[in-house]
Design a protein around this motif. Structure first.
Motif, short mmCIF file in Angstrom:
data_model
loop_
_atom_site.label_atom_id
_atom_site.label_comp_id
_atom_site.label_asym_id
_atom_site.label_seq_id
_atom_site.Cartn_x
_atom_site.Cartn_y
_atom_site.Cartn_z
N ASP A 178 28.03 -10.32 -95.37
CA ASP A 178 28.49 -9.07 -94.76
C ASP A 178 28.26 -7.93 -95.75
OD1 ASP A 178 29.76 -7.00 -93.49
OD2 ASP A 178 31.79 -7.81 -93.68
N THR A 179 27.31 -7.07 -95.47
CA THR A 179 26.98 -5.96 -96.37
C THR A 179 27.49 -4.62 -95.84
OG1 THR A 179 24.83 -5.68 -95.27
CG2 THR A 179 24.91 -7.11 -97.23
N SER A 180 28.45 -4.67 -94.92
CA SER A 180 28.95 -3.42 -94.30
C SER A 180 29.83 -2.61 -95.24
CB SER A 180 29.74 -3.76 -93.03
OG SER A 180 30.90 -4.53 -93.34
N GLY A 181 30.42 -3.26 -96.25
CA GLY A 181 31.31 -2.56 -97.18
C GLY A 181 32.61 -2.11 -96.54
N THR A 182 33.10 -2.89 -95.58
CA THR A 182 34.30 -2.49 -94.83
C THR A 182 35.53 -3.34 -95.14
OG1 THR A 182 33.58 -3.88 -92.97
CG2 THR A 182 32.98 -1.54 -92.90
N ASN A 183 35.48 -4.12 -96.20
CA ASN A 183 36.66 -4.94 -96.55
C ASN A 183 37.85 -4.05 -96.84
OD1 ASN A 183 36.10 -8.01 -96.87
ND2 ASN A 183 34.24 -6.98 -97.59
N PHE A 184 38.98 -4.38 -96.24
CA PHE A 184 40.17 -3.54 -96.37
C PHE A 184 41.41 -4.42 -96.23
CE2 PHE A 184 43.07 -0.04 -95.17
CZ PHE A 184 42.64 0.96 -96.04
N HIS A 185 42.01 -4.77 -97.36
CA HIS A 185 43.13 -5.72 -97.36
C HIS A 185 44.35 -5.08 -98.03
CE1 HIS A 185 40.20 -8.76 -96.13
NE2 HIS A 185 39.41 -8.25 -97.06
N ILE A 186 45.41 -4.95 -97.28
CA ILE A 186 46.61 -4.22 -97.72
C ILE A 186 47.72 -5.18 -98.14
CG2 ILE A 186 48.32 -2.49 -97.07
CD1 ILE A 186 46.40 -1.64 -94.81
N GLU A 187 48.44 -4.80 -99.19
CA GLU A 187 49.67 -5.50 -99.57
C GLU A 187 50.82 -4.54 -99.27
OE1 GLU A 187 51.63 -7.11 -103.65
OE2 GLU A 187 49.52 -7.62 -103.35
N ASN A 188 51.45 -4.70 -98.10
CA ASN A 188 52.33 -3.69 -97.53
C ASN A 188 53.50 -3.28 -98.42
OD1 ASN A 188 50.92 -3.46 -95.04
ND2 ASN A 188 51.84 -5.38 -94.35
N ILE A 189 54.24 -4.25 -98.94
CA ILE A 189 55.44 -3.93 -99.72
C ILE A 189 55.06 -3.14 -100.98
CG2 ILE A 189 57.40 -4.88 -101.00
CD1 ILE A 189 57.38 -7.26 -99.09
N ARG A 190 54.00 -3.58 -101.63
CA ARG A 190 53.54 -2.89 -102.84
C ARG A 190 53.18 -1.43 -102.54
NH1 ARG A 190 48.81 -1.56 -105.46
NH2 ARG A 190 48.68 -1.99 -107.69
N TYR A 191 52.45 -1.21 -101.46
CA TYR A 191 52.03 0.14 -101.10
C TYR A 191 53.23 1.03 -100.76
CZ TYR A 191 50.05 3.98 -98.41
OH TYR A 191 49.74 5.22 -97.93
N ILE A 192 54.15 0.50 -99.95
CA ILE A 192 55.32 1.29 -99.56
C ILE A 192 56.16 1.64 -100.78
CG2 ILE A 192 57.47 1.24 -98.23
CD1 ILE A 192 55.99 -0.60 -96.22
N PHE A 193 56.29 0.69 -101.72
CA PHE A 193 57.05 0.95 -102.94
C PHE A 193 56.48 2.14 -103.70
CE2 PHE A 193 56.90 0.13 -107.61
CZ PHE A 193 58.20 0.49 -107.91
N PHE A 194 55.17 2.14 -103.90
CA PHE A 194 54.57 3.23 -104.67
C PHE A 194 54.63 4.56 -103.93
CE2 PHE A 194 52.47 -0.24 -107.07
CZ PHE A 194 52.87 0.14 -108.34
N ILE A 195 54.40 4.56 -102.64
CA ILE A 195 54.45 5.82 -101.88
C ILE A 195 55.86 6.41 -101.90
CG2 ILE A 195 54.36 6.80 -99.54
CD1 ILE A 195 51.65 6.62 -100.85
N LEU A 196 56.87 5.55 -101.75
CA LEU A 196 58.25 6.04 -101.70
C LEU A 196 58.79 6.45 -103.07
CD1 LEU A 196 59.97 3.82 -98.98
CD2 LEU A 196 58.94 6.08 -98.78
N LEU A 197 58.07 6.16 -104.14
CA LEU A 197 58.46 6.70 -105.45
C LEU A 197 58.35 8.23 -105.46
CD1 LEU A 197 56.97 4.22 -108.08
CD2 LEU A 197 59.37 4.85 -107.81
#
Length: 397
Positions: A178-197
């Motif tokens: 797959d050469t589309s370059g569209t891989n997108f994998h989220i770690e939800n709790i980690r992301y929410i923690f940093f945004i809410l800081l």
């Protein structure tokens, strides 16, 4: 992806200085970058609320304009400071960074355009609010969401670089490349923690803001007291929320009782108590900076352990010390960076503290720093180009 392949992907020239130094610089610069990420998102988010209140509340009319100005400057600083941690991590984790840029190449391009449009719209929002335009909140909301999305993209890159065991699966799912370059994998709790800081950061900013204005007679005491109380409430709420999310994050990655996790728990609790009881908000902010350094160190601690466990040890990276480059970097950082930042910070501080017109030419300290900065910049340019041309001709003739 095994360690043998990762080690083969390393730069054959090695690293120009000891890897632990780049690791330390990464932790430091990421914390500074993150501070302005949180400040820009926090002030912008609060300004959107202020835009709804400012028509009927004079406190919010003053505060919203200042929040927007702070956020606008913070975006500039987060972009500038964001370059450094990328460069430092690239030096010692180059296989990780370049692999993710291949697997998620499309998102790299999307990030650049989202940041460009989001930052441009921030200026639009600033001037629309200044003119009391009816569309200012809508413009601001779009800008805010674009910048939050940029944070999500960078979060995805950070999560994916520490999962080398999944790279081949992402690159060739079911054996199909797959050469589309569209891989997108989220770690939800980690992301929410940093945004809410962003919430405790804007709360601490309001405390600093009110303390800073105490000596300025242009601002009413009621306004200063209002912003101080508002900042305290936001800071305490944000710190408690961030602590809960951090506990959930450490639990999800099996680091709940890790010694560094426990130190960060204690730091959060101490900050909550200090934000509520301590009168000097500058001290609280300095302690929060220490907390950010601990969080930045925690991120690097996780990455180092993951990579080291699969056999990729950054401390065994081939070493090829370049004293010329290191000397140039240190001198630039100390002289140009140190004097430059001190000059700008001193100017901003004195202008804000002055009750009337501030004539910088009559301030001895500011004038001295301005002259020093001009001389240092001139000498730096001469040395930089002379050194560059000397190296070029030495290696090509």
């Amino acid at each position: 992806m095994d360690a043998e392949i990762l080690n083969l992907l390393r730069d054959p020239a090695g690293v120009p200085f000891y890897p632990v130094v780049f690791q330390g610089l990464y932790i430091l610069t990421w914390a500074l970058h993150a501070l302005f990420v949180f400040l820009s998102l926090g002030t912008m988010g609060l300004s959107l609320y202020g835009g709804l209140r400012q028509k009927n509340d004079n406190n919010w009319k003053i505060l919203t304009a200042h929040l927007l100005q702070t956020g606008k400057i913070s975006v500039s600083l987060l972009i500038v400071l964001g370059v450094a941690p990328l460069l430092f991590t690239q030096v010692i984790y180059d296989p990780n960074w370049y692999t993710i840029n291949t697997l998620s190449g499309l998102w790299v391009v999307i990030f650049i355009y989202c940041l460009l449009v989001g930052y441009s719209m921030y200026y639009w929002y600033y001037y629309a609010n200044k003119k009391q335009s009816s569309t200012s909140s809508f413009i601001g909301l779009i800008s805010f969401l674009l910048l939050v999305f940029c944070g999500l993209i960078m979060h995805v890159f950070s999560v994916q670089v520490i999962q080398p065991d999944k790279w081949m699966q992402w690159y060739a799912p079911n054996g199909v490349v797959d050469t589309s370059g569209t891989n997108f994998h989220i770690e939800n709790i980690r992301y929410i923690f940093f945004i809410l800081l962003s919430i405790p950061v804007v709360g601490l900013f309001l405390q600093n803001y009110s303390d800073f204005l105490k000596s300025n007679k242009n601002f009413d005491e009621n306004f200063i007291s209002y912003t101080r109380n508002l900042g305290t409430k936001i800071a305490i709420f944000g710190l408690i929320l961030s602590l809960v999310l951090f506990v959930l994050w450490t639990f999800s990655i099996d680091k709940l009782t890790d010694i560094l996790s426990i130190v960060i728990y204690i730091s959060f609790i101490a900050l909550i108590l200090l934000a509520k009881n301590l009168k000097n908000s500058y001290i609280i902010t300095l302690i929060f900076l220490v907390l950010l350094l601990l969080i930045s160190g925690f991120r690097e601690y996780i990455r180092y352990n993951i990579m080291n466990n699969i056999g990729y040890d950054i401390y065994s990276y081939p070493l090829n010390i370049e004293w010329a480059s290191i000397t140039m970097f240190v001198l630039t950082f100390v002289s140009l960076g140190g004097v430059g930042v001190t000059f700008i910070a001193s100017m901003a501080w004195k202008v804000g503290k002055n009750n009337g017109y501030f004539d910088a030419s009559k301030d001895k300290a500011v004038t001295t720093m301005a002259n020093m900065l001009l001389w240092i910049l001139s000498i730096w340019c001469i040395v930089y180009f002379a050194w560059g041309f000397y190296t070029l001709f030495k290696n090509s003739l």
